[in-house]
Structures are given as structure tokens and as C-alpha cells.
Design an enzyme around this catalytic site. Structure first.
Site, PDB file in Angstrom:
ATOM      1  N   MET A  51      24.436  20.053  27.521  1.00  0.00           N
ATOM      2  CA  MET A  51      25.848  19.672  27.564  1.00  0.00           C
ATOM      3  C   MET A  51      26.074  18.346  28.301  1.00  0.00           C
ATOM      4  SD  MET A  51      27.593  23.401  28.315  1.00  0.00           S
ATOM      5  CE  MET A  51      29.275  22.800  28.143  1.00  0.00           C
ATOM      6  N   HIS A  52      27.282  17.833  28.163  1.00  0.00           N
ATOM      7  CA  HIS A  52      27.843  16.751  28.981  1.00  0.00           C
ATOM      8  C   HIS A  52      27.280  15.356  28.711  1.00  0.00           C
ATOM      9  CE1 HIS A  52      29.250  20.204  31.187  1.00  0.00           C
ATOM     10  NE2 HIS A  52      28.070  20.470  31.685  1.00  0.00           N
TER      11      HIS A  52
ATOM     12  N   ASP B 155      24.595  24.621  25.370  1.00  0.00           N
ATOM     13  CA  ASP B 155      23.421  25.494  25.540  1.00  0.00           C
ATOM     14  C   ASP B 155      23.741  26.814  26.212  1.00  0.00           C
ATOM     15  OD1 ASP B 155      23.885  24.266  27.995  1.00  0.00           O
ATOM     16  OD2 ASP B 155      21.887  23.389  28.152  1.00  0.00           O
TER      17      ASP B 155
END
Length: 489
Positions: free
Chosen positions: A78-79, A237
Site C-alpha cells: 500500500m501507499h 495487501d
């Protein structure tokens, strides 16, 4: 029919082939490099993700009946910030989830814009790993690159784009950008304005189990699969791992012991922790979840084993650990700073309590216990919201250790359910693809059919009491060390 789950991780992409009954036919893993151009920075090249994903799919389906492949979907780190120009070319290497360079931008967002406003707009506050502060960093530090941005994407969504030609993302992954109005499941106009971007620069939003399109003719030809293969949006995830462990619906919990560590609590209702110590995100099942995320979990053990004491014999080292709940050595697992619940990029890994009779096994034990204690910190926040849990699922590389599972059960005082498959995000991705293709009517229906519990590690009353006393000591260490972290950063 057959479904491909793609887990785009930090060190490798793991690919899984599943049939409609949930049986896993094959698993393939392909590694790619990670770059640390400056201390605290962490980057990868999106092209490496795509190249290795394509190679992985080719190997995964080499012996399969390719005509039976119906869908592909993802779990993804992520991110990360992926920026494309007007020709959809990558502008610069992606800034990853564990990149800590955005402390100035986080300070601006949290203290000048204000945590209350951020929470109102997005249900969350700013953390250095989130995407919005990364956008501001590029704007402030690389204005020439910022001026070229046409599309902003997340790591797994870049793969989906390369497969379909569609700029897309899903609600769960978008929740970690600090750009999504999580409660209303739409982009936040206010956050776009704060970051100096337009909503048109962001991908189209989908639920995780929705099809974003089919593979392009070019991709179908290269892989030898039908051009009718659907690509579902997938999930971040942790949300994908939750699907893969059956942590969907109301009041379920999953603990992930991967590179990072999470405690993930699913809910059908939207809710926010008033101190924003836990993330309030959309879930891949169409509902919501609360999540505590620590930046270093199994990676702490890997660092200790391989980089410090120089061994790959993880199980052998753990055999020496016999006195649970009696260790006088403590370890703060903040090797990359920390997110939940402290939100402090300056926090550092710390051993304390060693004496002349401290052994190598004591130190190893402290690392494992430190991760479990840090997960307990986030559990305590959830308890303060009135959330009562009796059990949790577990996944990730660390979940392969019987000792670590026993520590988790007793330190958190939860029954730990072990599932048949520990493939987490890859399995979750394949399940989301199956839902998108109509194999199951919902994510919950898929989880009920596919996820099977094969063992449960139960807390032991005497050991729970010992660890309760140890935890009360552990939780005093970070506040005592915090002023030092500001000096030695």
C-alpha cells in the site's frame, strides 16, 4: 475455471493459481530490487514490478489449461506513489510505504492543516508512509517532476493498468492515500486541493471485487490467455490478506506477521478511533475495517537473524527459547520508525534490560516478544473503542513459527486460528477475481467456502498472567525513550 492472485510485495511478487473450489494449483515467486538512495528513503521501479509479474504469470500457467483462466486480481503493498506523465510513462521511481522522507510534509498536514480536519476529510491523519505527503514532497522537492504528473497511482494499480489500459484503484488501497473520503467511498475534494492536484489525476474508484475490464489483446497474446479474462480491482495487501484468511463481515480479526505487522479488525459499520492511532479504512468486502500497522515485524527477526547474528537457521535459534514470560530483555521493534499507535518516524529499535548473563536466546526471544507486545499496543486501542475479541486468524511469514504463534496467543490473550493456506494476499486476490467472475455471489460467500481452520493455538492462563506483567513493563519503555529518539535521529 482458474483464477490468478497476484501479491505485489516489497521484496517479491508472489503469484497463485486457484480453481473455483479454492484449491491452489501452483505458487510462483519473483524477486525485484529495492533501493535506498538516502537513509530513510525507500524506492522501487514500477517496470520491475510489471516485468516480474509477467514472467511470474508465464511460469504459473505454463502447465495449466490456459483456456480455463477467467480472472486476475491483486493484493498489493500500500501507499506507494507511482506518478505517470501524459503519455503514461513513469516519471520517477516509486516512493514506497516504508519511505520516511516526508516528515516535514506530515508535520504540515497534521499541525498546520490539522489532524481534526484530516480526520474529517479522510477518517485518518497523516503518516510518513501515506501517499498524500509523498505527493507534497514531490511538489516541494521535485517541482519539475510534479509539473509532469498526469496520473497518480498505487503499486498494484500500475500492474492493473498495464494489463488492461484502465487507470483504476480500489477502496481499500485508496483508503491509505489520505485522499479518500473513506466513510462516503469517494475522493476528497478538500485533500486534492491541499495537495495541489485535480481529481482527474486520480484513478477511477472500484470495489475490490469489481471488474475494471479485461486484459488487452497484446497481454492476452503474450500470455496465451483468452482476451475475455477479467481483471478485478483487488485490494491493499492487508485487506487482501484479510479476505484470504476469511476476515470479512462483522467483528473478525487477522494478525499479519510479514515485513510489516498488522492487526486487522473487520466491521460492517464505519468507525474512527478519536486519537487516530488506528487506521479507519474501507474493506475489500464492501464494508470497513480498523487496522493497527507496525512498520517492522517479521523483518525485525530477519534483521536480527541474518544481519546481526549471521544465520538462516530460524527454527534452530528458536529451539533455545524455553522460558516464556520470564525474559528480562525487551526490544522495541521500531527499526523503520513506527506507525501504529505512536506515529513517530524517529522511533528506533532498542534493546533494554541486558545483563552479564543475558544469552543469545534471550535476545532472539526479546525480538519475537517485542513484535507481539507492539501488536498488543494496537489491540489495546481497539479495546478502548469497546471492541471485544476472543480470537484472531494469523498469516504472513512469521506465522510459520509455532513459537511466535504461542507468544501472540498469550501476549494478546486471543485464540489464534491457523488456516489451511497461509498465502494471505495472493489467495485473497484470487478470491476477489473469482467473485468478479461470478464464481461466488460475495466476498463473504467465497471466504466461507474456501477458508478452512486447521489448528487453534489457545492462551494458557498462567502464561497470560506472566506476559501481562511483562507487557505492563514494556509499554513504559517507549515513552521513556521517546525524548532520546528526538536527539539521536
Amino acid at each position: 475455471m482458474l483464477y490468478i492472485g497476484v501479491d505485489l510485495g516489497t521484496s517479491a511478487v508472489k503469484l497463485l493459481l486457484m480453481d473455483g473450489e479454492g484449491k491452489i494449483h501452483k505458487i510462483v515467486s519473483k524477486e525485484y530490487p529495492i533501493f535506498f538512495p538516502h537513509p530513510g528513503w525507500s524506492e522501487q521501479k514500477p517496470e520491475d514490478w510489471f516485468t516480474q509479474t509477467m514472467e511470474g504469470i508465464k511460469e504459473l500457467i505454463a502447465e495449466a489449461d490456459k483456456s480455463q483462466i477467467a480472472g486476475i486480481s491483486f493484493g498489493g503493498q500500500m501507499h506507494g506513489l507511482v506518478i505517470l506523465d501524459e503519455e503514461d510513462q513513469v516519471i520517477r521511481p516509486a516512493l514506497l510505504w516504508n519511505d520516511g522522507r516526508t516528515y516535514e510534509e506530515c508535520d504540515y498536514l497534521n499541525n498546520e492543516i490539522g489532524k481534526d480536519k484530516l480526520s474529517e476529510y479522510t477518517a485518518n491523519i497523516s503518516f510518513t508512509g501515506f501517499t498524500a505527503p509523498k505527493i507534497l514532497w514531490v511538489k516541494n522537492k521535485e517541482p519539475e517532476n510534479f509539473a509532469r504528473i498526469s496520473k497518480i497511482m498505487l503499486p498494484k494499480d500500475y500492474i492493473a493498468y498495464r494489463l488492461t489500459g484502465v487507470h483504476c484503484t480500489d477502496m481499500s488501497d485508496a483508503s491509505g492515500m489520505l485522499l479518500l473520503d473513506v466513510k462516503n467511498r469517494k475522493w476528497s475534494k478538500e485533500m486534492c486541493e491541499i495537495c495541489g492536484i485535480s481529481e482527474e489525476m486520480l484513478p477511477k474508484l472500484f470495489e475490490s471485487y469489481e471488474s475494471v475490464g479485461t486484459v488487452t489483446e497484446e497481454i492476452a497474446g503474450e500470455l496465451g490467455i483468452p482476451s475475455t479474462v477479467k481483471v478485478a480491482a483487488g485490494a491493499g495487501d492487508n485487506a487482501a490478506a484479510a479476505v484470504g484468511t476469511g476476515t470479512v463481515g462483522e467483528g473478525m480479526c487477522n494478525i499479519s506477521l510479514g515485513t510489516s505487522g498488522t492487526i486487522f479488525i473487520s466491521s460492517k459499520k464505519f468507525g474512527v478511533d478519536k486519537f487516530n492511532a488506528l487506521h479507519a479504512f474501507a474493506h475489500a468486502d464492501g464494508h470497513y475495517h480498523l487496522m493497527g500497522c507496525m512498520l517492522s515485524a517479521a523483518s525485525c527477526n530477519k534483521w536480527w537473524m541474518e544481519d546481526i547474528i549471521g544465520t538462516n537457521a530460524y527454527a534452530d535459534e528458536q529451539k533455545e527459547i524455553t522460558k516464556l514470560g520470564e525474559n528480562h530483555v525487551y526490544f522495541l521493534p521500531y527499526l523503520m520508525g513506527e506507525r501504529s499507535p505512536h506515529n513517530n518516524p524517529n522511533a528506533r529499535g532498542t534493546f533494554i534490560g541486558m545483563t552479564m548473563d543475558t544469552t543469545r536466546a534471550d535476545m532472539t526471544q526479546a525480538v519475537l516478544e517485542g513484535v507481539a507486545f507492539a501488536l498488543r499496543d494496537s489491540l489495546e486501542v481497539a479495546k478502548s473503542l469497546g471492541i471485544q475479541l476472543e480470537r484472531t486468524k494469523i498469516c504472513g511469514g512469521g506465522a510459520k513459527s509455532p513459537l511466535w504463534k504461542k507468544m501472540i496467543a498469550n501476549i494478546l490473550n486471543l485464540k489464534v486460528d491457523v488456516i489451511e493456506s497461509e498465502e494471505g494476499p495472493a489467495l485473497g486476490g484470487a478470491m476477489l477475481a473469482a467473485v468478479a467472475c461470478g464464481e461466488f455471489e460475495s466476498v463473504e460467500a467465497a471466504a466461507e467456502r474456501i477458508v478452512k481452520i486447521v489448528d487453534t493455538v489457545c492462551p494458557e492462563e498462567e502464561l497470560v498472567a506472566k506476559y501481562e506483567a511483562r507487557y505492563q513493563q514494556f509499554k513504559e519503555i517507549y515513552p521513556a525513550c521517546k525524548p532520546l529518539f528526538e536527539i539521536i535521529k
